[in-house]
Design a protein around this motif. Structure first.
Motif, PDB file in Angstrom:
ATOM      1  N   SER A 129       1.993  17.112  33.571  1.00 15.66           N
ATOM      2  CA  SER A 129       2.214  16.016  34.522  1.00 15.66           C
ATOM      3  C   SER A 129       0.981  15.127  34.642  1.00 15.66           C
ATOM      4  O   SER A 129       1.098  13.895  34.750  1.00 15.66           O
ATOM      5  CB  SER A 129       2.605  16.575  35.895  1.00 15.66           C
ATOM      6  N   LEU A 130      -0.218  15.720  34.591  1.00 12.04           N
ATOM      7  CA  LEU A 130      -1.429  14.901  34.629  1.00 12.04           C
ATOM      8  C   LEU A 130      -1.528  14.017  33.384  1.00 12.04           C
ATOM      9  O   LEU A 130      -1.975  12.865  33.462  1.00 12.04           O
ATOM     10  CB  LEU A 130      -2.668  15.788  34.729  1.00 12.04           C
ATOM     11  N   ALA A 131      -1.111  14.546  32.235  1.00 17.29           N
ATOM     12  CA  ALA A 131      -1.144  13.758  31.008  1.00 17.29           C
ATOM     13  C   ALA A 131      -0.194  12.562  31.099  1.00 17.29           C
ATOM     14  O   ALA A 131      -0.528  11.451  30.667  1.00 17.29           O
ATOM     15  CB  ALA A 131      -0.778  14.633  29.812  1.00 17.29           C
ATOM     16  N   ILE A 132       0.979  12.782  31.675  1.00 19.61           N
ATOM     17  CA  ILE A 132       1.947  11.684  31.830  1.00 19.61           C
ATOM     18  C   ILE A 132       1.395  10.626  32.779  1.00 19.61           C
ATOM     19  O   ILE A 132       1.477   9.416  32.513  1.00 19.61           O
ATOM     20  CB  ILE A 132       3.297  12.230  32.335  1.00 19.61           C
ATOM     21  N   GLU A 133       0.823  11.084  33.896  1.00 24.71           N
ATOM     22  CA  GLU A 133       0.219  10.133  34.839  1.00 24.71           C
ATOM     23  C   GLU A 133      -0.855   9.293  34.149  1.00 24.71           C
ATOM     24  O   GLU A 133      -0.905   8.064  34.328  1.00 24.71           O
ATOM     25  CB  GLU A 133      -0.412  10.882  36.012  1.00 24.71           C
ATOM     26  N   SER A 134      -1.722   9.956  33.373  1.00 28.69           N
ATOM     27  CA  SER A 134      -2.792   9.225  32.701  1.00 28.69           C
ATOM     28  C   SER A 134      -2.245   8.218  31.695  1.00 28.69           C
ATOM     29  O   SER A 134      -2.766   7.108  31.567  1.00 28.69           O
ATOM     30  CB  SER A 134      -3.734  10.215  31.998  1.00 28.69           C
ATOM     31  N   ALA A 135      -1.187   8.594  30.988  1.00 27.78           N
ATOM     32  CA  ALA A 135      -0.592   7.669  30.022  1.00 27.78           C
ATOM     33  C   ALA A 135      -0.049   6.422  30.721  1.00 27.78           C
ATOM     34  O   ALA A 135      -0.209   5.300  30.229  1.00 27.78           O
ATOM     35  CB  ALA A 135       0.515   8.378  29.248  1.00 27.78           C
ATOM     36  N   VAL A 136       0.578   6.627  31.875  1.00 31.72           N
ATOM     37  CA  VAL A 136       1.119   5.483  32.621  1.00 31.72           C
ATOM     38  C   VAL A 136      -0.018   4.592  33.117  1.00 31.72           C
ATOM     39  O   VAL A 136       0.041   3.357  33.003  1.00 31.72           O
ATOM     40  CB  VAL A 136       1.989   5.971  33.799  1.00 31.72           C
ATOM     41  N   GLN A 137      -1.073   5.201  33.652  1.00 29.43           N
ATOM     42  CA  GLN A 137      -2.193   4.400  34.150  1.00 29.43           C
ATOM     43  C   GLN A 137      -2.886   3.649  33.010  1.00 29.43           C
ATOM     44  O   GLN A 137      -3.278   2.485  33.164  1.00 29.43           O
ATOM     45  CB  GLN A 137      -3.208   5.295  34.874  1.00 29.43           C
ATOM     46  N   LEU A 138      -3.036   4.316  31.869  1.00 30.40           N
ATOM     47  CA  LEU A 138      -3.653   3.649  30.724  1.00 30.40           C
ATOM     48  C   LEU A 138      -2.815   2.454  30.278  1.00 30.40           C
ATOM     49  O   LEU A 138      -3.355   1.380  29.975  1.00 30.40           O
ATOM     50  CB  LEU A 138      -3.823   4.642  29.579  1.00 30.40           C
ATOM     51  N   ALA A 139      -1.497   2.632  30.249  1.00 28.89           N
ATOM     52  CA  ALA A 139      -0.615   1.525  29.867  1.00 28.89           C
ATOM     53  C   ALA A 139      -0.745   0.350  30.829  1.00 28.89           C
ATOM     54  O   ALA A 139      -0.772  -0.816  30.409  1.00 28.89           O
ATOM     55  CB  ALA A 139       0.830   2.018  29.811  1.00 28.89           C
ATOM     56  N   ARG A 140      -0.837   0.646  32.128  1.00 29.30           N
ATOM     57  CA  ARG A 140      -1.019  -0.429  33.123  1.00 29.30           C
ATOM     58  C   ARG A 140      -2.318  -1.181  32.887  1.00 29.30           C
ATOM     59  O   ARG A 140      -2.371  -2.417  32.953  1.00 29.30           O
ATOM     60  CB  ARG A 140      -1.018   0.144  34.538  1.00 29.30           C
ATOM     61  N   CYS A 141      -3.392  -0.431  32.612  1.00 28.11           N
ATOM     62  CA  CYS A 141      -4.695  -1.060  32.413  1.00 28.11           C
ATOM     63  C   CYS A 141      -4.707  -1.942  31.167  1.00 28.11           C
ATOM     64  O   CYS A 141      -5.238  -3.064  31.181  1.00 28.11           O
ATOM     65  CB  CYS A 141      -5.775   0.010  32.316  1.00 28.11           C
ATOM     66  N   LEU A 142      -4.101  -1.460  30.085  1.00 26.43           N
ATOM     67  CA  LEU A 142      -4.035  -2.262  28.862  1.00 26.43           C
ATOM     68  C   LEU A 142      -3.153  -3.491  29.047  1.00 26.43           C
ATOM     69  O   LEU A 142      -3.383  -4.541  28.431  1.00 26.43           O
ATOM     70  CB  LEU A 142      -3.513  -1.401  27.705  1.00 26.43           C
ATOM     71  N   ARG A 143      -2.150  -3.370  29.888  1.00 26.19           N
ATOM     72  CA  ARG A 143      -1.256  -4.497  30.153  1.00 26.19           C
ATOM     73  C   ARG A 143      -1.951  -5.600  30.962  1.00 26.19           C
ATOM     74  O   ARG A 143      -1.753  -6.796  30.688  1.00 26.19           O
ATOM     75  CB  ARG A 143      -0.041  -3.998  30.938  1.00 26.19           C
ATOM     76  N   ASP A 144      -2.778  -5.201  31.934  1.00 30.65           N
ATOM     77  CA  ASP A 144      -3.242  -6.165  32.929  1.00 30.65           C
ATOM     78  C   ASP A 144      -4.659  -6.683  32.712  1.00 30.65           C
ATOM     79  O   ASP A 144      -5.020  -7.715  33.301  1.00 30.65           O
ATOM     80  CB  ASP A 144      -3.166  -5.542  34.324  1.00 30.65           C
ATOM     81  N   LEU A 145      -5.473  -5.994  31.943  1.00 31.20           N
ATOM     82  CA  LEU A 145      -6.864  -6.407  31.811  1.00 31.20           C
ATOM     83  C   LEU A 145      -7.099  -7.097  30.468  1.00 31.20           C
ATOM     84  O   LEU A 145      -6.424  -6.792  29.481  1.00 31.20           O
ATOM     85  CB  LEU A 145      -7.781  -5.206  32.001  1.00 31.20           C
ATOM     86  N   PRO A 146      -8.071  -8.000  30.415  1.00 35.08           N
ATOM     87  CA  PRO A 146      -8.174  -8.901  29.263  1.00 35.08           C
ATOM     88  C   PRO A 146      -8.687  -8.273  27.978  1.00 35.08           C
ATOM     89  O   PRO A 146      -8.454  -8.803  26.894  1.00 35.08           O
ATOM     90  CB  PRO A 146      -9.146  -9.980  29.759  1.00 35.08           C
ATOM     91  N   ASP A 147      -9.427  -7.173  28.056  1.00 39.25           N
ATOM     92  CA  ASP A 147      -9.963  -6.568  26.836  1.00 39.25           C
ATOM     93  C   ASP A 147      -9.922  -5.049  26.948  1.00 39.25           C
ATOM     94  O   ASP A 147      -9.778  -4.481  28.026  1.00 39.25           O
ATOM     95  CB  ASP A 147     -11.384  -7.057  26.554  1.00 39.25           C
ATOM     96  N   VAL A 148     -10.052  -4.403  25.796  1.00 37.63           N
ATOM     97  CA  VAL A 148      -9.918  -2.945  25.721  1.00 37.63           C
ATOM     98  C   VAL A 148     -10.983  -2.242  26.549  1.00 37.63           C
ATOM     99  O   VAL A 148     -10.713  -1.275  27.253  1.00 37.63           O
ATOM    100  CB  VAL A 148      -9.981  -2.492  24.243  1.00 37.63           C
ATOM    101  N   GLU A 149     -12.230  -2.708  26.481  1.00 35.87           N
ATOM    102  CA  GLU A 149     -13.324  -2.053  27.205  1.00 35.87           C
ATOM    103  C   GLU A 149     -13.059  -2.066  28.713  1.00 35.87           C
ATOM    104  O   GLU A 149     -13.222  -1.045  29.387  1.00 35.87           O
ATOM    105  CB  GLU A 149     -14.649  -2.750  26.898  1.00 35.87           C
TER     106      GLU A 149
END
Length: 208
Positions: A111-131
């Motif tokens: 469940s923690l892995a799924i949560e992290s995947a969702v949060q990572l997807a949100r961050c990649l969607r909303d922020l301008p660069d990978v870093e």
């Protein structure tokens, strides 16, 4: 599945759909034993050790007495991965157990892995660069996963209760089930951690 605190160690058991009972044991050791070291010991010797360790327990003694050495699966000691200081470098990022593997006592690795995947997807969607996305992802996740890992580590240290704990446990466990271990309360606490997929992620303010 039943989790039991024996006099000398922790064990668990569950009924098999086709009949019979399967079990697992977690024997206290002076030092961690690798898989290779554990499998050098003959299965018959391990079974003798298990029978001696759980001979005073019910149903531990019966589980060991009705088992045979040929069916034992010896895995050695479980090694808990220490906290990982850096979760990303360049365009590579770690998610799930690769970054934050809790003890299996937590029951929350997937469940923690799924949560992290969702949060990572949100961050990649909303922020301008990978870093920036990776930095935000670590900021959103590290506190929660390390809290879960710390709680699981505390559980790991209490698998062979002493004489006083064994006396008090049957008296206190019904009370704990109704209060501290109340399933509805546990679910409610976990539900407070809600990921709002539609809410935009913002970068952390730059340090002054």
């Amino acid at each position: 599945m039943t989790f039991a605190f024996g006099r000398r160690g922790y064990y668990l058991y569950w009924p098999e759909p086709g009949g019979g009972t399967r079990w697992g044991a977690n024997l206290p050791q002076q030092r961690p034993m690798s898989l290779v070291e554990a499998r050098v010991v003959p299965a018959e010797q391990w079974l003798d050790t298990l029978r001696a360790s759980y001979g005073d327990d019910d149903p531990g003694r019966d589980l060991m007495a009705t088992s045979n050495a040929a069916d034992l699966q010896v895995v050695g000691s479980l090694q808990i991965m220490p906290p990982v200081p850096h979760w990303h470098r360049g365009r590579m990022v770690l998610v799930g157990d690769a970054a934050h593997a809790p003890s299996n006592s937590s029951g929350q690795g997937a469940s923690l892995a799924i949560e992290s995947a969702v949060q990572l997807a949100r961050c990649l969607r909303d922020l301008p660069d990978v870093e920036a996305a990776f930095d935000a992802y670590v900021r959103l996740r590290r506190t929660r996963v390390e809290k879960v890992a710390a709680r699981a580590a505390r559980i790991n240290h209490a698998k062979a209760p002493g004489a006083v704990a064994r006396t008090l446990m049957p008296l206190l466990m019904p009370l704990m089930v109704r209060t501290v271990l109340d399933p509805e309360k546990t679910v409610a606490d976990e539900q407070r951690y809600v990921i709002d997929w539609d809410a935009p992620v913002t970068a952390a303010p730059a340090p002054r």
